[in-house]
Design an enzyme around this catalytic site. Structure first.
Site, PDB file in Angstrom:
ATOM      1  N   SER A 152      37.623  52.166  21.718  1.00 52.47           N
ATOM      2  CA  SER A 152      38.047  51.579  20.448  1.00 52.47           C
ATOM      3  C   SER A 152      36.958  50.680  19.862  1.00 52.47           C
ATOM      4  CB  SER A 152      39.367  50.837  20.641  1.00 52.47           C
ATOM      5  OG  SER A 152      39.995  50.586  19.411  1.00 52.47           O
ATOM      6  N   ASP A 179      42.129  57.330  19.707  1.00 48.98           N
ATOM      7  CA  ASP A 179      41.735  56.088  20.357  1.00 48.98           C
ATOM      8  C   ASP A 179      42.355  56.009  21.754  1.00 48.98           C
ATOM      9  OD1 ASP A 179      41.481  53.367  21.089  1.00 48.98           O
ATOM     10  OD2 ASP A 179      41.382  52.778  18.994  1.00 48.98           O
TER      11      ASP A 179
END
Length: 834
Positions: free
Chosen positions: A370, A656
């Site tokens: 992320s 993600d």
């Protein structure tokens, strides 16, 4: 099982196996006591058969109307490959007039339960209380043809590829009265179909030959279908009616001999047949997908170079008398979590702190998820970033973190985004919100358009001058399946992009290109780094189930939701016959309409994206579920259903990694990387230990070496700046030093051992816990003072724990030396015996 010598062109961790083909007959005999969904009338039953390893299309029995005990006695034939996991799905349906048919049950049956020349009669119980069941007979016969070879790594199988060349001579067909379209189709092939048009009143010349090619598995029961369809003009739009066939011809492709031309005539216009010449061509055997669980050669070469840098750095910081060599050199890794701009800023600070302490050159790997990947991808644009003062990079980051982001949404930028997405569409990609988000990140945190690509970062590793970056994502299902039910780790390095569970990787330059059966079929430009930043750190593609899991850590409600839908229905006889590698027979009961709608609402990801699936065309090995590497990384009930796994998916859906566990541990826990120490930098605010505990639970369930994370209530209440976790019972488990964003002694000390003056106390009052914190995930702009205080705070916490880091490094060196000594003693003992 027979093995043949591996070709030199194949990677060292994949091999060849001999394979045979069998003829499978499935006789759908009858069903009993079927109640259906209609209250007034009896059910109108039919059975669908789907065996994707043989045919892409489903086969279907006739529908028996108004009958609760239907008897079909229909037989269907399939061509079966011996080294592939073949799971037949039998689904029972209740036909409805005017509405969608009702799906009652599905049985998933492992055809490994059927032995040659020995018919097997199975009765599948749908509902024992009501006596609903289906009776089916299976017969497997050998096919008299030479054995073939397949390429495999023990999890994935790549059968031989065939290339069918179809040549058509339009000039030999008389002029047609109507505009007619020829459609050539091979279901399950890479191309699927080709189309060409016959135009009325147009004289064709001698150069009117057209050639088409289809790539497919030679061992499948593929068929070429050729149809001529009339084409009707409507206003300015032209369309063909697939149901208005002039003629239809089907050719089984397994009857075509290689290197010999086969002529096929398709009855065409004015009674003049259309001639087609069919020919099988050889396909290159070398795969463009690397099959293997070992490290790629480029990473191995990097490690040799990096060892020299690490050895020199460790000797200096640990003040060692002698040089460390070979296996004595421990592998230190940095693990960074997500956290948006907070993670991006904090990772800069932590790397700067490591550099000031002389520890940055001790690091071999750096893994991020992320927001931390935004820092990594920016740093590695400079091949010598870690050899320069990190303060320059921090000043550059500060400029973008503190600037206003209103220009990101200006009319000019929106026009630019539209142009960029249109260009990616022209290049063969599928534009999505993830791509748009990547362009927005580029606007917020970069200086104009960044032309760099992930593969360009190889320059930063050429001499081992920097740690190897690993960017983590997870592959999920696009439809109504939650992350709790399906997720697969996908790692990106400057060298390769790989799906860990399957042991399959491609060159980073080829990510986004089209693959089939391990071959690169159509090359697309490698995406710019901003598009990958959007993929790795897409904070907006969270679904409701992900949110529930991340906020509550409770997934029991979802397990309960799923339990009533799938169950093992093997009887004792099947259990006795089934070998360990055979998959259990499962019964799937579809949810009600209301449940399906609710599931869709909970699992829908309205703004994710899809990428080309480089596993397309592969199959699962018949013993894939027993492979040690696959077992290590499988963690959902869908892993026992090969028909639902990634090789059969049209696309990847990469998101993600923080939507499962907000950490990037998995790439560092691969045993091939031999990581001894993990510096874990956790950038979450309100749950500073959650990701670590989730990782521990995950690793314990998967049998992955990881230290136990056990905290007392007192330790939970009084959080520390650094936690050290060591597993003394398992010397192969890494030492983990965990650094959460905890503001403890920094409130009183401005530097380790240096107390604040009274007027400086406000500088230590940093809010990293409340809802009003300036570092919330949704905040992408910090004030200069907030940014500076975050830098000082995170570097202080790291420097204040320097003795813990050095102690861990000394322990790792000692372990390495002892292990190396034991290995040498063992080798000497073995040589003496010889």
């Amino acid at each position: 099982m027979s093995y043949v010598m591996m070709d030199q062109g194949l990677p060292s961790s994949c091999y060849k196996e001999e394979a045979s083909n069998y003829e499978l007959s499935v006789r759908i005999i009858q069903a009993q006591n079927i109640h259906g969904t209609d209250i007034v009338t009896k059910p109108d039953c039919y059975v669908c058969l789907w065996l994707p390893t043989s045919l892409q299309e489903k086969k279907k029995t006739k529908t028996l109307w108004n009958c609760k005990n239907p008897v079909w006695n229909e037989t269907f034939n399939f061509r079966i490959h011996s080294q592939i996991k073949n799971i037949l799905e039998l689904s029972l349906h209740d036909a409805d007039t005017g509405t969608e048919d009702d799906h009652l049950y599905t049985v998933c049956y492992d055809l490994g339960n059927v032995t040659l020349d020995n018919p097997v009669l199975e009765t599948f119980p749908f509902n024992k209380e009501s006596g609903e069941e289906l009776q089916v007979e299976f017969t497997m016969l050998p096919i008299s043809e030479p054995k073939k070879t397949v390429t495999t790594n023990g999890v994935l199988v790549c059968p031989e590829m065939a290339a069918l060349e179809v040549q058509i001579e339009k000039a030999k067909v008389e002029k047609c009265k109507d505009k007619t379209e020829l459609v050539l189709t091979v279901k399950g092939s890479y191309e699927d179909s080709h189309r060409t048009m016959f135009i009325p009143n147009i004289t064709t010349g001698s150069s009117s030959k057209e050639t088409f090619e289809f790539h497919y598995s030679r061992d499948s029961a593929a068929e070429l279908t050729a149809s001529l369809n009339k084409v009707y003009p409507v206003v300015d739009v032209t369309f063909s009616n697939e149901d208005d066939h002039l003629n239809l011809t089907t050719v089984p492709l397994n009857v075509i001999s290689p290197d010999t031309e086969t002529n096929v005539q398709l009855p065409a216009m004015e009674n003049k047949p259309l001639e087609m010449q069919l020919k099988l061509n050889e396909c290159p055997e070398k795969l463009d997908v690397r099959l293997g669980f070992n490290l790629c050669d480029q990473e191995k070469a990097f490690l040799v170079k990096r060892q020299k840098v690490v050895a020199a750095a460790l000797k200096k910081v640990l003040q060692l008398q002698n040089d460390l060599v070979g296996e004595e050199i421990p592998v230190v890794a940095v693990m960074a979590t997500g956290g948006g701009a907070r993670a991006m800023s904090s990772l800069y600070s932590h790397l700067c702190g490591l550099q000031k302490m002389g520890l940055l050159d001790c690091v071999t790997y750096m893994a991020g998820a992320s927001g931390s990947t935004w820092t990594m991808s920016k740093l590695y644009g400079d091949p010598d970033w870690s050899q320069k003062e990190m303060s320059e990079s921090i000043n550059d980051a500060k400029k973008y973190i503190t600037k206003k982001k209103t220009s990101t949404f200006s009319v000019e930028r929106l026009k630019y985004y539209r142009q960029e997405l249109h260009q990616t569409s022209k290049e063969g990609q599928k534009p999505s919100f993830t791509d748009l988000w990547g362009l927005m990140l580029e606007s917020m945190f970069d200086n104009g358009r960044n032309e760099s690509k992930l593969s360009d970062q190889k320059a930063a590793l050429e001499n081992g001058q920097n740690p190897l970056p690993i960017y983590l994502a997870i592959n999920v299902k696009h439809g109504n399946i939650s992350t709790l039910d399906f997720k697969e780790w996908c790692e990106f390095t400057p060298y390769e992009v790989g799906l860990t569970k399957y042991g399959a990787s491609i060159r980073t330059e080829d990510f986004g290109s089209e693959f089939y059966m391990g071959r690169l079929m159509k090359r697309h430009p490698e995406p710019r780094i901003c598009y990958l930043q959007g993929l790795w750190g897409n904070v907006f593609s969270l679904n409701l189930v992900d949110t529930w899991y991340l906020t509550t850590q409770l997934d029991t409600f979802w397990e309960h939701w799923m339990k009533h839908r799938i169950k093992d229905i093997d009887n004792e006889d099947i259990r006795r016959r089934r070998e360990e590698a055979h998959t259990k027979t499962h019964l799937f009961t579809p949810s009600s309409t209301f449940s399906s709608i609710l599931t869709g609402l909970l699992t829908n990801r309205p703004i994710d994206g899809e990428q080309q699936n480089f596993l397309r065309g592969f199959h699962l090995h018949k013993d894939y579920h027993q492979h040690s590497q696959f077992r290590t990384w499988k963690d959902t009930h869908l892993d026992i259903f090969p028909n639902k796994l990634t090789p059969l998916a049209d696309n990847l859906c990469l998101v993600d990694a923080g939507y499962f566990i907000n950490a990037s541990f998995p790439p560092l826990l691969k045993p091939e990387r031999k990581v001894d120490i993990i510096l874990s930098f956790d950038y979450t605010l309100d749950t500073p230990l959650q990701a670590l505990e989730q990782t521990c639970t995950y690793c314990e369930a998967q049998g992955i070496c990881f230290p136990k994370v056990s905290l007392s209530e007192e330790e939970r209440k009084k959080q520390k700046e650094c936690y050290v976790f060591v597993d003394d019972d398992n010397p192969t488990a890494p030492i983990v030093l965990h650094f959460p964003l905890v503001n403890d002694t920094f409130r009183k000390y401005k530097e380790p051992g240096v107390l604040r003056a009274q007027e400086e106390m406000s500088e230590g009052n940093i809010d990293v816990t409340s809802f009003f914190s300036p570092y919330l995930l949704t905040n992408f702009t910090y004030s200069e003072s907030d940014f500076d205080r975050l830098m000082k705070f995170t570097q202080y916490n790291l420097q204040n724990s320097s003795n813990l880091i050095l102690d861990a490094m000394r322990t790792a060196v000692e372990k390495r030396k002892n292990r190396n000594l034991l290995n040498k003693m063992y080798q000497n003992k073995t040589q003496t015996k010889s």
